[in-house]
Design an enzyme around this catalytic site. Structure first.
Site, PDB file in Angstrom:
ATOM      1  N   ARG A 211      -9.868 -22.846  -3.632  1.00 31.22           N
ATOM      2  CA  ARG A 211      -8.784 -22.914  -4.621  1.00 31.22           C
ATOM      3  C   ARG A 211      -8.801 -24.270  -5.321  1.00 31.22           C
ATOM      4  NH1 ARG A 211      -5.435 -19.097  -0.942  1.00 31.22           N
ATOM      5  NH2 ARG A 211      -5.019 -20.729   0.560  1.00 31.22           N
ATOM      6  N   ASP A 249      -2.929  -7.155  -7.873  1.00 28.69           N
ATOM      7  CA  ASP A 249      -3.111  -6.688  -6.491  1.00 28.69           C
ATOM      8  C   ASP A 249      -2.544  -5.266  -6.436  1.00 28.69           C
ATOM      9  OD1 ASP A 249      -3.449  -8.391  -3.554  1.00 28.69           O
ATOM     10  OD2 ASP A 249      -2.579  -6.381  -3.466  1.00 28.69           O
ATOM     11  N   SER A 250      -3.132  -4.433  -5.593  1.00 32.11           N
ATOM     12  CA  SER A 250      -2.639  -3.053  -5.517  1.00 32.11           C
ATOM     13  C   SER A 250      -1.308  -2.968  -4.762  1.00 32.11           C
ATOM     14  CB  SER A 250      -3.681  -2.152  -4.849  1.00 32.11           C
ATOM     15  OG  SER A 250      -3.991  -2.655  -3.571  1.00 32.11           O
ATOM     16  N   ALA A 276       0.796  -4.932 -10.539  1.00 34.95           N
ATOM     17  CA  ALA A 276       0.394  -4.116  -9.393  1.00 34.95           C
ATOM     18  C   ALA A 276      -0.548  -3.040  -9.914  1.00 34.95           C
ATOM     19  CB  ALA A 276       1.619  -3.488  -8.740  1.00 34.95           C
ATOM     20  N   ASP A 297     -11.599 -11.651  -4.864  1.00 32.68           N
ATOM     21  CA  ASP A 297     -11.524 -11.984  -3.428  1.00 32.68           C
ATOM     22  C   ASP A 297     -11.001 -10.758  -2.674  1.00 32.68           C
ATOM     23  OD1 ASP A 297     -11.491 -13.324  -1.017  1.00 32.68           O
ATOM     24  OD2 ASP A 297      -9.541 -14.269  -1.381  1.00 32.68           O
ATOM     25  N   CYS A 337     -15.429 -11.598   2.622  1.00 29.08           N
ATOM     26  CA  CYS A 337     -14.964 -12.131   3.906  1.00 29.08           C
ATOM     27  C   CYS A 337     -15.374 -11.204   5.058  1.00 29.08           C
ATOM     28  CB  CYS A 337     -13.453 -12.361   3.887  1.00 29.08           C
ATOM     29  SG  CYS A 337     -12.515 -10.868   3.590  1.00 29.08           S
TER      30      CYS A 337
HETATM   31  N1  SAH Z   1      -7.177 -13.967  -2.609  1.00 26.52           N
HETATM   32  C1  SAH Z   1      -6.102 -13.874  -1.659  1.00 26.52           C
HETATM   33  C2  SAH Z   1      -6.431 -13.024  -0.469  1.00 26.52           C
HETATM   34  C3  SAH Z   1      -6.857 -11.610  -0.784  1.00 26.52           C
HETATM   35  S1  SAH Z   1      -6.562 -10.493   0.497  1.00 26.52           S
HETATM   36  C4  SAH Z   1      -5.659 -15.273  -1.255  1.00 26.52           C
HETATM   37  O1  SAH Z   1      -6.298 -16.270  -1.629  1.00 26.52           O
HETATM   38  O2  SAH Z   1      -4.666 -15.370  -0.551  1.00 26.52           O
HETATM   39  C5  SAH Z   1      -6.974  -8.977  -0.219  1.00 26.52           C
HETATM   40  C6  SAH Z   1      -5.911  -8.370  -1.121  1.00 26.52           C
HETATM   41  O3  SAH Z   1      -6.505  -7.263  -1.778  1.00 26.52           O
HETATM   42  C7  SAH Z   1      -4.687  -7.814  -0.404  1.00 26.52           C
HETATM   43  O4  SAH Z   1      -3.535  -8.453  -0.892  1.00 26.52           O
HETATM   44  C8  SAH Z   1      -4.662  -6.310  -0.769  1.00 26.52           C
HETATM   45  O5  SAH Z   1      -3.371  -5.826  -1.037  1.00 26.52           O
HETATM   46  C9  SAH Z   1      -5.511  -6.269  -2.003  1.00 26.52           C
HETATM   47  N2  SAH Z   1      -6.201  -5.011  -2.289  1.00 26.52           N
HETATM   48  C10 SAH Z   1      -6.832  -4.188  -1.424  1.00 26.52           C
HETATM   49  N3  SAH Z   1      -7.420  -3.164  -2.070  1.00 26.52           N
HETATM   50  C11 SAH Z   1      -7.168  -3.340  -3.397  1.00 26.52           C
HETATM   51  C12 SAH Z   1      -7.530  -2.623  -4.584  1.00 26.52           C
HETATM   52  N4  SAH Z   1      -8.282  -1.528  -4.539  1.00 26.52           N
HETATM   53  N5  SAH Z   1      -7.115  -3.115  -5.767  1.00 26.52           N
HETATM   54  C13 SAH Z   1      -6.376  -4.242  -5.836  1.00 26.52           C
HETATM   55  N6  SAH Z   1      -6.017  -4.952  -4.748  1.00 26.52           N
HETATM   56  C14 SAH Z   1      -6.400  -4.510  -3.537  1.00 26.52           C
END
Ligand code: SAH
Length: 393
Positions: A211, A249-250, A276, A297, A337
């Protein structure tokens, strides 16, 4: 204490300090250990090799020590002090601008199965093994001795991380104190941390350095933070002078958290908007060249080795969408990850995506987990987070 006798030659990996004993290495067992019990591991010649926690499964013992010592209160204190000394040396532990750090990272700190994240005056303790679950009160006591008055609460969050088959029925809850204040600071930025309901221990501490790097590249850019969760990358992009920042984010809950965290640091700043939506859908329908800095990510696509092929395809598909849409001169931060995916496999998946898009792409940075998520040199399996920063012409 139960004694585990190894087959001849099977002590070799322990002599190289690898902290797991696989069930196939065991010749016989004196006694009938319950999962989570301390066991002593001996070589075929009867020499001491290790002491650790017994597990049911292919990893049979997680090693706590390679010397013949008792696993008592003094042991926990010694190990936790060593972990804290490292975070202090890194300039992370409770400084004026940073109160968020990982204090214990499993094998990387010689404590397999244990994670401790510190958020201000609260520590969140997470057990990934029954052995660490059994020892949780001893760990909590050592944490209190070590951190003193600066620690006012310890939250135990292992409901979903303990082996399901062990049938412990463990509920999350405070082991000590309670905490109403849930704001912690990372590099001078403030975040609401929801350890009660959030993913992992409430925050993705492991992206701190990445970040920070993003912050230095964000000036004047239109940023898309895909899979934003608590909005960590978004808040740094705002401080870095981004022209606009969109968090996606979903999960509607994640969108609320990202919005709240941006507002906490930049109240009333209209550069930020959160949506969303599904990542693939959003990337598909967004206008081309809308963004010149994109962060991808996603959650771990491969939780197990069996899911590897599909996971790699998923990374290629996701990254291909970003390469197709990112503005010329754009910068892409892309991560995996998944522990089961190696750095080379991930790079190949992203390479394939780049080639499909026909864009000219160069690697600016190769990213990994930060120093408070150390990897034991004897346990390369501990390396899980990898990322690439790419320049797309
Ligand atoms: N980048 C974040 C961590 C990501 S964790 C940080 O720095 O804190 C992964 C995220 O992806 C979760 O919040 C989850 O809700 C979201 N996610 C999972 N599948 C998804 C999709 N198909 N589309 C969008 N978001 C999704």
């Amino acid at each position: 204490m139960t004694t585990i006798h190894l087959k001849r030659g099977k002590e070799d990996s322990l002599r190289r300090y690898h902290p797991w004993v696989f069930s196939g290495a065991i010749h016989h067992i004196d006694g009938q250990p319950d999962e989570g019990d301390l066991v002593r591991v001996l070589t075929a010649d009867g020499a001491f090799a290790a002491v650790g926690h017994w597990q049911i499964g292919s990893i049979a013992v997680r090693v706590l020590s390679f010397v013949d010592e008792s696993i008592d209160d003094a042991f926990w204190l010694r190990r936790l002090l060593a972990a804290l000394d490292l975070r202090r040396a890194l300039g992370l532990a409770a400084t004026a601008t940073n109160t968020t750090y990982r204090l214990v990272h499993g094998e990387g700190d010689g404590l397999p199965g244990l994670v401790v994240d510190v958020y201000g005056s609260t520590a969140v303790l997470q057990a990934h093994s029954v052995g660490m679950h059994v020892c949780r009160m001893a760990v909590a006591a050592a944490l209190r001795t070590l951190l003193g008055a600066s620690l006012t609460a310890i939250y135990y969050k292992s409901e979903t991380t303990l082996p399901f088959k062990a049938g412990l029925g463990q509920a999350n809850g405070f082991l000590f104190g309670t905490s109403a204040d849930n704001v912690a600071m990372e590099n001078g930025l403030r975040f609401h941390i929801d350890w009660l309901h959030g993913q992992k221990t409430g925050f993705f501490v492991d992206q701190r350095d990445n970040r920070s790097l993003l912050e230095t590249l964000a000036r004047g850019r239109a940023v898309l933070n895909m899979f934003c969760y608590t909005g960590g990358f978004s808040v740094y992009a705002m401080r870095g002078g981004a022209r606009l920042v969109h968090s996606v984010d979903s999960s509607a809950k994640a969108i609320d958290m990202a919005t709240a965290n941006v507002a906490l640091n930049f109240p009333g700043d209209t550069r930020h908007q959160a949506f969303a939506d599904d990542a693939f859908r959003y990337l598909q329908q967004m206008p081309g060249t809308a963004y010149d800095l994109i962060i991808l990510d996603p959650p771990a696509f491969a939780k197990h080795k069996d899911a590897l092929r599909n996971a790699l395809k998923g990374y290629t598909r996701l990254n291909a969408r970003a390469f197709e849409k990112i503005a010329p001169g754009g910068i892409l931060f892309t991560f995996s990850c998944s522990q089961a995916v190696t750095k080379d496999q991930f790079r190949l998946a992203v390479f394939t995506a780049a080639a499909q898009s026909g864009r000219r792409v160069s690697i600016l940075h190769q990213l990994h987990q930060p120093a408070d998520h150390p990897v034991s040199i004897y346990h390369p399996e501990g390396e899980y987070l990898k990322g690439l920063v790419l320049y797309v012409e």
